[in-house]
Design a protein around this motif. Structure first.
Motif, PDB file in Angstrom:
ATOM      1  N   LEU A   1       0.844  -1.173   0.000  1.00 16.12           N
ATOM      2  CA  LEU A   1       0.000   0.000   0.000  1.00 16.12           C
ATOM      3  C   LEU A   1       0.882   1.227   0.000  1.00 16.12           C
ATOM      4  O   LEU A   1       1.720   1.383   0.874  1.00 16.12           O
ATOM      5  N   GLY A   2       0.686   2.074  -0.975  1.00 20.54           N
ATOM      6  CA  GLY A   2       1.533   3.249  -1.051  1.00 20.54           C
ATOM      7  C   GLY A   2       2.982   2.814  -1.082  1.00 20.54           C
ATOM      8  O   GLY A   2       3.362   1.997  -1.901  1.00 20.54           O
ATOM      9  N   THR A  25      -2.130  -2.937  10.475  1.00 18.87           N
ATOM     10  CA  THR A  25      -0.683  -3.085  10.254  1.00 18.87           C
ATOM     11  C   THR A  25      -0.288  -2.715   8.829  1.00 18.87           C
ATOM     12  O   THR A  25       0.839  -2.289   8.591  1.00 18.87           O
ATOM     13  N   LEU A  26      -1.212  -2.848   7.884  1.00 18.61           N
ATOM     14  CA  LEU A  26      -0.950  -2.463   6.498  1.00 18.61           C
ATOM     15  C   LEU A  26      -1.464  -1.063   6.181  1.00 18.61           C
ATOM     16  O   LEU A  26      -0.836  -0.316   5.447  1.00 18.61           O
ATOM     17  N   GLU A  32      -0.238   7.419   6.967  1.00 20.84           N
ATOM     18  CA  GLU A  32       0.740   8.363   7.498  1.00 20.84           C
ATOM     19  C   GLU A  32       1.148   9.390   6.452  1.00 20.84           C
ATOM     20  O   GLU A  32       1.793  10.381   6.780  1.00 20.84           O
ATOM     21  N   ASP A  33       0.763   9.179   5.195  1.00 25.87           N
ATOM     22  CA  ASP A  33       1.043  10.157   4.139  1.00 25.87           C
ATOM     23  C   ASP A  33       0.429  11.493   4.552  1.00 25.87           C
ATOM     24  O   ASP A  33      -0.702  11.550   5.054  1.00 25.87           O
ATOM     25  N   ILE A  90      -9.756  -1.994   9.401  1.00 27.81           N
ATOM     26  CA  ILE A  90     -10.335  -2.944  10.353  1.00 27.81           C
ATOM     27  C   ILE A  90      -9.517  -4.218  10.306  1.00 27.81           C
ATOM     28  O   ILE A  90      -8.715  -4.412   9.393  1.00 27.81           O
ATOM     29  N   THR A  91      -9.714  -5.053  11.269  1.00 25.59           N
ATOM     30  CA  THR A  91      -9.060  -6.352  11.254  1.00 25.59           C
ATOM     31  C   THR A  91     -10.115  -7.406  10.950  1.00 25.59           C
ATOM     32  O   THR A  91     -10.835  -7.851  11.849  1.00 25.59           O
TER      33      THR A  91
END
Length: 125
Positions: A1-2, A25-26, A32-33, A90-91
């Protein structure tokens, strides 16, 4: 991702899910971008000002050696002047990635029930 690279994750293709559902976690490194700084996180779903839409990064998934890119125009959903990011943090059960309509509308998906497999190919326009 990104710019986040993760490997060996299991995913399901779900035509009944509108969004992409991705474990924190992914997803967290993607969000954070700095483009997401002004977004409101409402229980894992981000709502942003649409005026910043051009600054949002693309997503890339590699499945079976093929890279599938989802641009910000494809994952941002405009509603009443705001943009809802079609990626939910979500998990899901088992830590699965759920590839919903945000992903599926950009590919040709073949569901082979006899062989219990799913195949994808990039959609052409």
């Amino acid at each position: 991702l990104g710019s986040t690279t993760a490997s060996n994750h299991y995913a399901i293709a779900d035509t009944g899910t509108s969004l992409l559902c991705i474990p924190p976690t992914l997803a967290d490194p993607f969000f954070e971008d700095s483009a997401f700084d002004g977004c409101d996180n409402q229980n894992g779903l981000r709502i942003c000002e649409c005026s910043a839409r051009s600054s949002f990064p693309s997503l890339k998934f590699t499945i079976g050696g093929t890279v599938y890119e989802i641009t910000n125009e494809e994952y941002l959903i405009e509603d009443q002047g705001y943009c809802i990011v079609g990626i939910e943090t979500i998990t899901p059960p088992g830590g699965l990635i759920v590839l919903g309509d945000i992903f599926l509308r950009n590919v040709v998906a073949v569901f082979d029930l006899g062989n219990e497999t799913v195949g994808f190919a990039p959609a052409t326009q």
